[in-house]
Design a protein around this motif. Sequence first.
Motif, short mmCIF file in Angstrom:
data_model
loop_
_atom_site.label_atom_id
_atom_site.label_comp_id
_atom_site.label_asym_id
_atom_site.label_seq_id
_atom_site.Cartn_x
_atom_site.Cartn_y
_atom_site.Cartn_z
N THR B 13 1.00 -3.48 18.56
CA THR B 13 2.29 -3.50 18.19
C THR B 13 2.93 -4.26 17.16
OG1 THR B 13 2.73 -4.95 19.84
CG2 THR B 13 2.81 -2.54 20.47
N PHE B 14 3.55 -4.05 16.39
CA PHE B 14 4.57 -4.88 15.44
C PHE B 14 6.06 -4.89 15.94
CE2 PHE B 14 1.47 -3.46 11.93
CZ PHE B 14 0.94 -4.44 11.94
N GLY B 15 6.34 -6.27 16.41
CA GLY B 15 7.59 -6.16 17.21
C GLY B 15 7.61 -4.91 18.10
N GLY B 37 -3.75 11.55 8.38
CA GLY B 37 -2.68 11.29 9.09
C GLY B 37 -1.49 11.22 8.43
N PRO B 38 -0.21 11.67 8.74
CA PRO B 38 1.05 11.22 7.99
C PRO B 38 0.99 9.82 7.48
CG PRO B 38 1.50 12.31 10.01
CD PRO B 38 0.05 11.98 9.80
N ASN B 39 1.95 9.64 6.58
CA ASN B 39 2.00 8.28 6.19
C ASN B 39 2.85 7.45 7.24
OD1 ASN B 39 3.07 10.07 3.12
ND2 ASN B 39 1.45 8.54 3.44
N ALA B 41 1.19 6.59 9.90
CA ALA B 41 0.66 6.81 11.21
C ALA B 41 -0.20 5.71 11.97
CB ALA B 41 -0.58 8.18 11.05
N GLY B 42 -0.68 4.89 10.87
CA GLY B 42 -1.31 3.55 11.39
C GLY B 42 -3.01 3.60 11.12
N LYS B 43 -3.12 4.38 9.92
CA LYS B 43 -4.70 4.31 9.66
C LYS B 43 -4.96 3.14 8.98
CE LYS B 43 -3.40 7.77 6.69
NZ LYS B 43 -2.02 7.86 6.97
N THR B 44 -4.34 2.51 7.96
CA THR B 44 -4.63 1.37 7.49
C THR B 44 -4.69 0.13 8.59
OG1 THR B 44 -3.81 1.99 5.57
CG2 THR B 44 -4.01 -0.17 5.66
N THR B 45 -3.81 0.23 9.46
CA THR B 45 -3.75 -0.51 10.47
C THR B 45 -4.87 -0.57 11.36
OG1 THR B 45 -1.26 -0.49 10.45
CG2 THR B 45 -2.34 -1.42 12.46
N VAL B 46 -5.36 0.70 11.72
CA VAL B 46 -6.74 0.72 12.41
C VAL B 46 -7.75 -0.05 11.67
CG1 VAL B 46 -8.39 2.32 13.10
CG2 VAL B 46 -6.15 3.01 13.59
N GLU E 123 13.49 5.45 10.34
CA GLU E 123 12.86 4.83 11.34
C GLU E 123 12.35 3.33 11.06
OE1 GLU E 123 9.37 7.13 12.77
OE2 GLU E 123 10.56 8.73 12.48
N ARG E 124 12.12 3.24 9.78
CA ARG E 124 11.53 1.81 9.30
C ARG E 124 12.53 1.04 8.53
NH1 ARG E 124 9.02 1.37 12.29
NH2 ARG E 124 8.47 -0.65 11.61
N ARG E 125 13.92 1.67 8.73
CA ARG E 125 14.96 1.05 7.67
C ARG E 125 15.12 -0.68 7.62
NH1 ARG E 125 20.24 3.65 9.93
NH2 ARG E 125 21.27 2.35 8.40
N GLN E 131 6.09 -4.79 4.64
CA GLN E 131 5.46 -4.55 6.00
C GLN E 131 5.35 -2.83 6.24
OE1 GLN E 131 8.37 -6.19 8.85
NE2 GLN E 131 7.44 -8.07 8.77
N LEU E 132 5.25 -2.30 5.06
CA LEU E 132 5.35 -0.92 4.86
C LEU E 132 3.99 -0.31 4.58
CD1 LEU E 132 8.55 -0.08 3.02
CD2 LEU E 132 8.26 -0.07 5.15
N SER E 133 3.75 0.92 5.17
CA SER E 133 2.49 1.68 4.56
C SER E 133 2.44 2.12 3.29
CB SER E 133 2.02 2.50 5.64
OG SER E 133 2.60 3.87 5.06
N1 LIG Z 1 3.27 -6.37 9.27
C1 LIG Z 1 4.22 -5.26 9.93
N2 LIG Z 1 5.33 -5.56 10.64
C2 LIG Z 1 5.76 -4.43 11.03
N3 LIG Z 1 5.41 -3.14 10.66
C3 LIG Z 1 4.25 -2.92 10.07
C4 LIG Z 1 3.65 -3.91 9.54
N4 LIG Z 1 2.49 -3.52 9.03
C5 LIG Z 1 2.62 -1.98 9.15
N5 LIG Z 1 3.74 -1.77 9.56
C6 LIG Z 1 4.13 -0.42 10.03
O1 LIG Z 1 3.04 0.05 10.70
C7 LIG Z 1 3.01 1.64 10.64
C8 LIG Z 1 1.34 1.89 10.05
O2 LIG Z 1 1.34 1.42 8.84
P1 LIG Z 1 -0.14 1.91 8.27
O3 LIG Z 1 -0.25 0.94 6.86
O4 LIG Z 1 -1.45 1.68 9.23
O5 LIG Z 1 -0.12 3.40 7.84
P2 LIG Z 1 -0.99 4.34 7.17
O6 LIG Z 1 -1.26 5.31 8.19
O7 LIG Z 1 -1.92 3.50 6.53
O8 LIG Z 1 -0.10 5.00 6.22
P3 LIG Z 1 -0.36 5.43 4.33
O9 LIG Z 1 -0.93 6.63 4.84
O10 LIG Z 1 1.04 5.84 3.98
O11 LIG Z 1 -0.98 4.21 4.03
C9 LIG Z 1 4.15 1.94 9.18
O12 LIG Z 1 5.11 2.51 9.85
C10 LIG Z 1 4.37 0.43 8.77
O13 LIG Z 1 5.59 0.34 8.44
#
Ligand SMILES: Nc1ncnc2c1ncn2[C@@H]1O[C@H](COP(=O)(O)OP(=O)(O)OP(=O)(O)O)[C@@H](O)[C@H]1O
Lengths: 342, 251, 289, 365, 237
Positions: B13-15, B37-39, B41-46, E123-125, E131-133
């Motif tokens: 979780t973030f916050g 998965g959609p933008n 979705a959390g892929k990079t986070t994984v 949602e992410r406003r 901190q964005l993807s």
């Molecule tokens: N440090 C952070 N603090 C708060 N929220 C974050 C942080 N890093 C990422 N997020 C949120 O976590 C969610 C997942 O991000 P992530 O980068 O994993 O997405 P993704 O699946 O890789 O998307 P994309 O295809 O757009 O790259 C996003 O909504 C992003 O805003």
Amino acid sequence: MTASSDVGFHAQRQARWHYGEFAFWLVVLACGFLFPTRYLIMTDILRLALFAMSLDLILGYAGIVSLGHAAFFGVGAYAAGLLALHGIINEPVLALIVAGLAAMVLGFATSFLVIRGVDLTRLMVTLGIALLLEALAERFSNITGGTDGLQGIEMQPIFGEIPFDMFGKAGFFYSLAVLFVLFLFARRIVHSPFGLSLRAIKNNPLRAAAIGIPVNRRLIAIYTLAAFYAGIAGALFTQTTAIASLDVFAFERSADLMLVLVIGGTGYLYGGLVGAVVFRMLQELFSTITPQYWQFWIGLVLVVIVLVGRQRLHRWVLYVPNLVIKQVAGRKSVVAVPESDA
Amino acid sequence: MTIALETQNLEKTFGGLRVTRDLSLKIEQGARHALIGPNGAGKTTVINQLTGVLKPNSGRILLEGQDIADLPVHKRVLRGLSRTFQINQLYPDLTPLETIGLAVSERLGHGGDWWRRMGTRSDVNGEIAELLTRFHLLDVMNEQTVTLPYGKQRLLEIAVAIAAKPRVLLLDEPAAGVPESERHDILAVVGSLPRDVTVLLIEHDMDLVFSFADRISVLVSGALLTEGPPEQVARDPQVKAVYLGEEAVNV
Amino acid sequence: MTAILTNLFDGVAYGMLLFVLACGLAVTLGLMNFVNLAHGAFAMAGGYVCMVLVNRMGWPFFAALPLAFVSSAAIGIALERTLYRHLYTRSHLDQVLFTIGLTFMSVAAVDYIQGSSRVFINLPAVLQGQFDVFGVGIGRYRLMIIVICGLLTIGLQMVLTKTRFGSRLRAAVDDPRAASGLGINVPQVFAFTFAFGCGLAGLGGALSAEILGLDPYFPLKFMIYFLIVVTVGGSSSITGPFLASLLLGIGDVAGKYYVPKMGPFVIYTMMIVILIWRPNGLFGRTAAR
Amino acid sequence: EDSVKVGLILPMTGGQASTGKQIENAIKLYMQQKGDTVAGKKIEIILKDDAAIPDKTKTAAQELIVNDKVNFIAGFGVTPAALAAAPLATQAKIPEVVMAAGTSIITERSPYIVRTSFTLAQSSTIIADWAVKNGIKKVATLTSDYAPGNDALNFFKQNFTAGGGEVVEEVKTPLANPDFAPFLQRMKDAKPDAIFVFVPAGQGGNFMKQYAERGLDKAGIKVIGPGDVTDDDLLNNMGDAVLGTVTAHLYSAAHPSAMNKDFVAAYKKAFGNRPGFMAVSGYDGINLIYEALKKTGGDTNGDKLIEAMKGQKWESPRGPISIDPETRDIVQNIYIRKVEKVDGELYNVEFATFEAVKDLGKTKK
Amino acid sequence: MSDLLAIDALRAGYGEAVVLPKMSLSLAEGQVLALLGRNGTGKTTLINSIVGVTRRFSGTVALAGIDVTSLRPDQRARAGIGWVPQERNIFRSLTVEENMTAVAQPGPWTVEKVYEMFPRLKERRSNFGNQLSGGEQQMLAIGRALTLNPKVLLLDEPTEGLAPIIVEELLKAIGTITRAGGICSIIVEQNAQKILGLADRVVILERGTIVHDAPSAALKADPSVLERHLGVAGAAH
Ligand SMILES: Nc1ncnc2c1ncn2[C@@H]1O[C@H](COP(=O)(O)OP(=O)(O)OP(=O)(O)O)[C@@H](O)[C@H]1O
Ligand SMILES: Nc1ncnc2c1ncn2[C@@H]1O[C@H](COP(=O)(O)OP(=O)(O)OP(=O)(O)O)[C@@H](O)[C@H]1O
Ligand SMILES: [Mg+2]
Ligand SMILES: [Mg+2]
């Protein structure tokens, strides 16, 4: 040439000695014979150069900024002073190494505080450590002599043979020898895979970890080593001046050091040496002309250096040497020009 | 089939935002696995959790059966888990030669050598030369990385990841910013890795995904929506609704 | 009990003194990400302007205060337009070198013009001495500093978070090229902010002169304190440095009162501990810059 | 050669700069008044800045001795600086004239050191004795935590407690101290009859301002101490709160001698402000050099010069002074003064004199 | 025909390097132009030169008949240029919402409307920019340019890193916005196929020069042009 040996050749490119480097050290050595009345200031420059080289190891290679490098200088200085004062180790070279090790221990202990955080944090934490040590040295005046410093230090001859003389000749050559040995050592290290990995960490710590570099361990190692160097510089200070007083820890000392390195350029080892020469000479020049307001002119020089740009200045300054070397050796720019800093 | 990489009940979780929800993924050894998965979705986070850049709140990460969740980033690399970044992470001041040289040295355990000079080990040199050649970087090996064209930088990014001789390679949008004509080159290089190397690919270019992957997982809002062979995923109406849209997919 | 309250008041006042000195730096360093070590020089300029107006020309103190702000801001904007603006894109080390150079110049220049003896500003009677509230001695001057700081903090924080100017400034700092391409007049935003930071420095210099005294070495002597406040507070807001000042002020005063032997240790130790606990400062934004 | 070189090493920059300035000014004034030749030799001053950092002092001294071949080294703003140069004076066999630093030990570090400033023991013991005699029973002390501060504190305590006084609170403040508030509050809470204060020249103003702000004056707590707190250099700037402060010191700009009046007037004319005790020490220091040269007839042999300096007696703006032939330290009157308003300006007005005080730091041993 | 954007004999580059030797291009209201070309041929440089953040050697840029050549980038932006940079350049210490409000100008496009287009952003406003993807950053860059309410919308590889479904919607939206009036758009794209359906006109660059400029219908009919200039089989998929 096969690709592999080609790679090997290019990988060692930077590690090879340039003509300019030989020339540099010859000139330094020659100074020892050309200016027999200026040993003191020249020794001062050598010490400062060694101290700056120590900072360059962490700043120029690993990207760790520090405003408290005087902490290690000070520990080295007091260690050497105490060793001599109480006759614990009378032989200067041995005492020098022991003092360096003392600083190194402190470096290792504090490295854990320093590897975390952004630049500004590091600046302030290192500064805080140095200030704390200064305050401690003041408080424990029964050991350190407080504000009066250590009084009555008398240095024994080097290797029991060469005494320190009043004109500072022995001190100069002693310092030069120490500087050169430590320079060779540092030069070897920065061209090793270890040294390269430091540059990688400075460039991009995230990627560095992602190719398997143990970032923290490397930073701790180099910080500890730099502390050793700074400790040696401090010990040299005490041994050649027979003084150790609180200002070895002073903020000004660390700040001057930063200026020296920024003037000389970081990340090519010679920056500290060049910067030390330039900085001290300017100081000497201006304070002879106007003992009261020399700071104004130093300030002006710093401002001009930044506005004109260090790169450009280096090009101007190194123009002639490079021209000569080009003639002699038929190579392109031989005297290194530093890369940009952190 | 043995499992190369596995997550069990991963949570992050973030916050207040749950970015990874109870995620259990299994990637078989030698698989060419895609994660889409959609933008957001959390892929990079994984990926960041797998490689240790981020710490999961809970859950386990198993690399070839061993829990690596508590290992620091560099130790995971040495265990054979390597990655590329969505946005290039290179050393601007270093040359490709040095960059790859470092990666190879670290892997062979020479990275901490502080006395032996760079370039004096012939095994390392040979390997560097081989990689530089394979990634068409030989001609620019002495240029500073910042000065390289983007395409070369992207190649270097992947070359560095492969220099670690990974057993599991994680690719985060490797084709980003690479023109169509060159995308397939990149995947060709990846495709030519030994079959026992496991590859996990994240990518929004469906042509690439479907021509590359033999198995696809779809991540939505941090949780696994579905998983299966490409044909099945391409036809899945749910996947179409949240991710693929109307785009025709060549499987 | 009254001892505790008196110390608390003194601590708060000392903290506010630190804040008033450092808040200009919180703007230039914290918000603009420009390492302006010459901050103290602008503070000193404000202080001396105020001193000359009050002591030599007989202006009332409260009339001279705004002029301290204005004159420092004017010097700031002149230097910004001519010199500083070339340095925004340069490395922090270059900025350090440049601003230290300026500081040295200012020190020597003031020494030349005003001499090296310490001077103080003559205060009006209303600001002198203490009054008693339930046995707690409240210094009038210190009370005034507290009030001014409180107002400044609220005002600044409002400007920065609630107005578009704040976000435009941060945008310009984050990525000047993109900001400019998206319609933000970056040089103007920077010039204005810089001048404002310098003005605050000048005000701080004038206000702190009563307690610290003014001499040509002011910028160097107190540089460490400015930096401590800003780093400990974190660089993303004004409230951070404000709270850091409070904490450091109270800690320092309490330490000196109850364990005078610990003297200088308290503030440094607090700084190190806080920075190790929170490397970006109390209110630092993680992973920003 | 017919020139005599004096290497003057002073803190011209840094926190101690005002000390250096005063001494330099005084020397300039002296040479303007008396001419720059003595005993047929031209006096040449070479000024070096050491910023009060001992290793710089040492380097400067060494350079002066080795390269400039100076016949005297002089100045020295702080004790560590004076000490750093001591071995050089011994080795080079030239006189070291200390014009500012004030710890007792200095003159013992080399047979070539003479001092024309003062020692803290001189004024601290005297003010202690005065306090005892004037009904001050309980004293709190506030001293800067460095060698001169500790000297002042120890000598004061020694005489004060011997006389039956009681030190109720003892606070040492850090050398770089921006705010005295907590320390002063401690003083106030201890409710003494007086505070004994020693802070380095320059901080006196800060101290006195905050002393008044906190209402210690109204609470009936007096300030006593060596005269550094109410240095003439800054006194006029401190506001009326200092009125009534009693200090013991070697010099006041209000010293009622004709010679002093001329000195103050000339100094003011030349440099725009009042001379402080540092200026007088410099003035006397250069005078001692002149007199020694006169006595040796221009001979610059260091041993002869030192011999010539020993026992010198002369009238200084501060009153009659002499160099103790045994210790080479200064012997001078110490005055008890009270801050009063004279012609709208604040002055330390002398009201009692202790004559020919030697450095007690040495005589006690 | 009233040209909304007119570039005439523009010579631009970086430092001493000239990337665009002599560029002339004009665009009418309601037109969507697709800018294609291999890596490093100067597409971004052209976009950036319109924005004004490159070095101009000579030539002019006019917006709605007004010469903006001598204007600073921020003045051009306020005169009606909306820029989606290739690197996205999200302001990292601003929240999603602040990223837009900091640059917004009055007009039909408000922050709320952007949220309608990209609900994900809403949602992410209050997330900070860093901190964005990757995809969220791309959406924000586009939304930010829209809140400027530009006359000329410059999109440098806007579909990069976006999910297919979003790409589809985005391209549709750009078409609608542009044709709704008063606006023209330039889209830089790597994947020709994606936008042939949307663009009215296709320009292909090679070494900073236009080598092909024609209605997109013509390209659809003759894929060999793409093959020749871009090295991809046009309608192969
Ligand atoms: N440090 C952070 N603090 C708060 N929220 C974050 C942080 N890093 C990422 N997020 C949120 O976590 C969610 C997942 O991000 P992530 O980068 O994993 O997405 P993704 O699946 O890789 O998307 P994309 O295809 O757009 O790259 C996003 O909504 C992003 O805003
Ligand atoms: N900041 C810069 N300084 C110097 N040269 C640059 C700079 N940016 C780009 N170039 C050069 O200008 C040329 C055109 O680059 P540009 O970025 O415009 O190409 P592009 O068509 O947008 O490529 P891509 O498809 O990779 O985005 C390239 O040769 C590049 O190396
Ligand atoms: Mg992603
Ligand atoms: Mg581009």
